[in-house]
Design a protein around this motif. Sequence first.
Motif, mmCIF file in Angstrom:
data_model
loop_
_atom_site.group_PDB
_atom_site.id
_atom_site.type_symbol
_atom_site.label_atom_id
_atom_site.label_comp_id
_atom_site.label_asym_id
_atom_site.label_seq_id
_atom_site.Cartn_x
_atom_site.Cartn_y
_atom_site.Cartn_z
ATOM 1 N N HIS A 446 -7.444 9.352 -7.516
ATOM 2 C CA HIS A 446 -8.241 8.901 -6.373
ATOM 3 C C HIS A 446 -8.072 7.395 -6.159
ATOM 4 N N VAL A 447 -8.108 6.629 -7.245
ATOM 5 C CA VAL A 447 -7.915 5.180 -7.134
ATOM 6 C C VAL A 447 -6.528 4.873 -6.586
ATOM 7 N N TYR A 448 -5.516 5.593 -7.077
ATOM 8 C CA TYR A 448 -4.160 5.318 -6.591
ATOM 9 C C TYR A 448 -4.030 5.612 -5.098
ATOM 10 N N PHE A 449 -4.577 6.725 -4.633
ATOM 11 C CA PHE A 449 -4.462 7.069 -3.220
ATOM 12 C C PHE A 449 -5.114 6.001 -2.335
ATOM 13 N N ILE A 450 -6.209 5.418 -2.794
ATOM 14 C CA ILE A 450 -6.850 4.341 -2.035
ATOM 15 C C ILE A 450 -5.948 3.112 -1.994
ATOM 16 N N VAL A 451 -5.371 2.757 -3.143
ATOM 17 C CA VAL A 451 -4.466 1.606 -3.204
ATOM 18 C C VAL A 451 -3.259 1.826 -2.293
ATOM 19 N N ALA A 452 -2.706 3.044 -2.307
ATOM 20 C CA ALA A 452 -1.544 3.350 -1.470
ATOM 21 C C ALA A 452 -1.880 3.210 0.014
ATOM 22 N N ALA A 453 -3.065 3.663 0.409
ATOM 23 C CA ALA A 453 -3.478 3.517 1.806
ATOM 24 C C ALA A 453 -3.607 2.044 2.185
ATOM 25 N N LEU A 454 -4.099 1.226 1.265
ATOM 26 C CA LEU A 454 -4.216 -0.211 1.529
ATOM 27 C C LEU A 454 -2.839 -0.856 1.700
ATOM 28 N N LEU A 455 -1.855 -0.423 0.922
ATOM 29 C CA LEU A 455 -0.498 -0.966 1.046
ATOM 30 C C LEU A 455 0.083 -0.672 2.428
ATOM 31 N N VAL A 456 -0.119 0.544 2.917
ATOM 32 C CA VAL A 456 0.370 0.893 4.255
ATOM 33 C C VAL A 456 -0.383 0.105 5.320
ATOM 34 N N ALA A 457 -1.677 -0.112 5.112
ATOM 35 C CA ALA A 457 -2.463 -0.898 6.066
ATOM 36 C C ALA A 457 -1.937 -2.330 6.155
ATOM 37 N N VAL A 458 -1.558 -2.904 5.021
ATOM 38 C CA VAL A 458 -0.987 -4.254 5.022
ATOM 39 C C VAL A 458 0.345 -4.269 5.771
ATOM 40 N N ALA A 459 1.174 -3.241 5.554
ATOM 41 C CA ALA A 459 2.453 -3.152 6.266
ATOM 42 C C ALA A 459 2.227 -3.074 7.774
ATOM 43 N N LEU A 460 1.258 -2.287 8.193
ATOM 44 C CA LEU A 460 0.958 -2.169 9.619
ATOM 45 C C LEU A 460 0.464 -3.496 10.183
ATOM 46 N N LEU A 461 -0.350 -4.208 9.423
ATOM 47 C CA LEU A 461 -0.841 -5.510 9.872
ATOM 48 C C LEU A 461 0.309 -6.497 10.050
ATOM 49 N N LEU A 462 1.257 -6.492 9.115
ATOM 50 C CA LEU A 462 2.419 -7.370 9.235
ATOM 51 C C LEU A 462 3.243 -7.031 10.475
ATOM 52 N N LEU A 463 3.361 -5.740 10.768
ATOM 53 C CA LEU A 463 4.092 -5.338 11.967
ATOM 54 C C LEU A 463 3.397 -5.832 13.230
ATOM 55 N N VAL A 464 2.077 -5.718 13.256
ATOM 56 C CA VAL A 464 1.330 -6.184 14.426
ATOM 57 C C VAL A 464 1.571 -7.675 14.643
ATOM 58 N N VAL A 465 1.514 -8.441 13.552
ATOM 59 C CA VAL A 465 1.722 -9.888 13.655
ATOM 60 C C VAL A 465 3.170 -10.204 14.010
ATOM 61 N N GLY A 466 4.111 -9.561 13.319
ATOM 62 C CA GLY A 466 5.518 -9.889 13.498
ATOM 63 C C GLY A 466 6.128 -9.377 14.782
ATOM 64 N N LEU A 467 5.710 -8.182 15.226
ATOM 65 C CA LEU A 467 6.335 -7.570 16.393
ATOM 66 C C LEU A 467 5.638 -7.907 17.702
ATOM 67 N N ILE A 468 4.323 -8.022 17.673
ATOM 68 C CA ILE A 468 3.600 -8.265 18.926
ATOM 69 C C ILE A 468 3.424 -9.765 19.184
ATOM 70 N N LYS A 469 2.857 -10.480 18.220
ATOM 71 C CA LYS A 469 2.586 -11.900 18.447
ATOM 72 C C LYS A 469 3.861 -12.729 18.468
ATOM 73 N N ARG A 470 4.791 -12.431 17.543
ATOM 74 C CA ARG A 470 6.025 -13.211 17.489
ATOM 75 C C ARG A 470 7.149 -12.567 18.280
ATOM 76 N N ASP A 471 6.971 -11.299 18.631
ATOM 77 C CA ASP A 471 7.978 -10.571 19.409
ATOM 78 C C ASP A 471 9.355 -10.679 18.754
ATOM 79 N N THR A 472 9.404 -10.341 17.434
ATOM 80 C CA THR A 472 10.641 -10.478 16.667
ATOM 81 C C THR A 472 11.737 -9.575 17.201
ATOM 82 N N LEU A 473 11.392 -8.356 17.619
ATOM 83 C CA LEU A 473 12.398 -7.419 18.122
ATOM 84 C C LEU A 473 12.319 -7.340 19.640
#
Length: 473
Positions: A446-473
């Motif tokens: 259960h602890v691992y599944f929560i940690v894994a979800a947080l890792l994906v959430a961080v990846a999504l946040l980086l995409l929002v910052v990198g792709l939308i605000k900076r328009d990298t692609l």
Amino acid sequence: MTASANSQRAEPTELEPISREGLSLLVILAGSFLAPLLMHSTTLAIPSMAADLRLTAESVSLLTLGHILSSACMVLPAGKLADIYGRRKIFSIGTLISGCACLLGGFADSAISLIAARCLQGAGGAFIFASALALVNSIPPPQHKARVMGIYIAIAYLGIVVGPLFGGYVLTHTDWRWVFILPGIALLLTGFIGSVCLSWERYGNRNTRLRWLDTSLYMLSLGLIAVSVFKTGALIGQFMLLAGLAAFGGFCWFQTKRKDPLLQVSLFLHNPVFALLGTVNFLAYSAILALSFTLTLFLQYILGLDALTTGWLLISQALLTALVAPMSGRLTERYKIKDLLLIGFTIMLLGMLCFAVLGESSSVWLVIIGLALVGLSIGIVDTQIIHTALNSVSHEQLGSASATLNGLRSMGGFVGIGIVSYLMSLYLGRNEIVPALYAELYSMLHVYFIVAALLVAVALLLLVVGLIKRDTL
């Protein structure tokens, strides 16, 4: 009239012989199918191995950690060796190593020999994937690269689909040892064909070199971090963790000074597209690469399902990926890459949240929905990440860039499995996994599944910052 009819009759069409490049692709796809099949079928068999050889929880975690550690240690050197000696040769060596590892695992009679086989299996897989990705990207003409890349990813995930079914069927009707032996024979045949019958790209670039100091420092850093996982409660474990992180930092610093580095750190410093995609790829695989292992433990130990039923449930992720990946390349013709990435990672986060809310009496449908969402997301984003990242580098950097992508995946998987191993050591110690400890096992998962979800959430946040605000692609 008969003669005239005969003269007008079309001559029978002869089958065109398969081209050298086509035969190369078939062999590469075969190896790329067998490697994940082996990995996931043997993961499914871990509870059977543990019961037969009376493995402790620590040994069970080492079966997976050893595999991913050796893969992470070897994938970067394998990419460099592929640049030096030729990708075809390294690919063939990888299949032969994996085949031999399977035979060793099939005849293992102790935890040590089984863990050694898994480590050797991981090293062989690193050789396969470090060279296969670059080969697939190099063989087809430019207009077909995205489509062939989609087929390659689909074939790899087809191996993941077949792996649990193959493992479940073998475990139901025979012994777990055949899960190793049968794929091992197929891998040895593939390696033989690749090394003897193919002549495509026989030689590499002898002007590049593999620096053994850098390689040793890289392997030492990962090894120290891996060992520290089991000794985090002691001072020596904390020291080893800090030493491993310092060694990895030193390794990265060395790479910035090399003209021909093992890890293309410069891609992260000077190529924003590769840096962003590489980072989110690392985070995603930190979360998802351990799913097969953790869900196998959850389904067989916590829910009490047999191996074959578990195998049928686990295929939903890979099946969705295999179906979606070939179409993902075509989606770029209608949609922007950044939109596909954002949609894909949002779906991945929803899938991981399904696992985070799993209970001891949850329905298997929640597992199926979570796996289907994760599989759909991988099918959408994997092709986009690989194709876009490799197209952002020069042809001379292609081998190292593809090895770096594979290295990031392996290191991400290493982090994910390392987290699982740490939690197993914390909750279960060196005890065998018996019914009396199932409550602790569930808490750990259960602890691992929560940690894994947080890792994906961080990846999504980086995409929002990198792709939308900076328009990298």
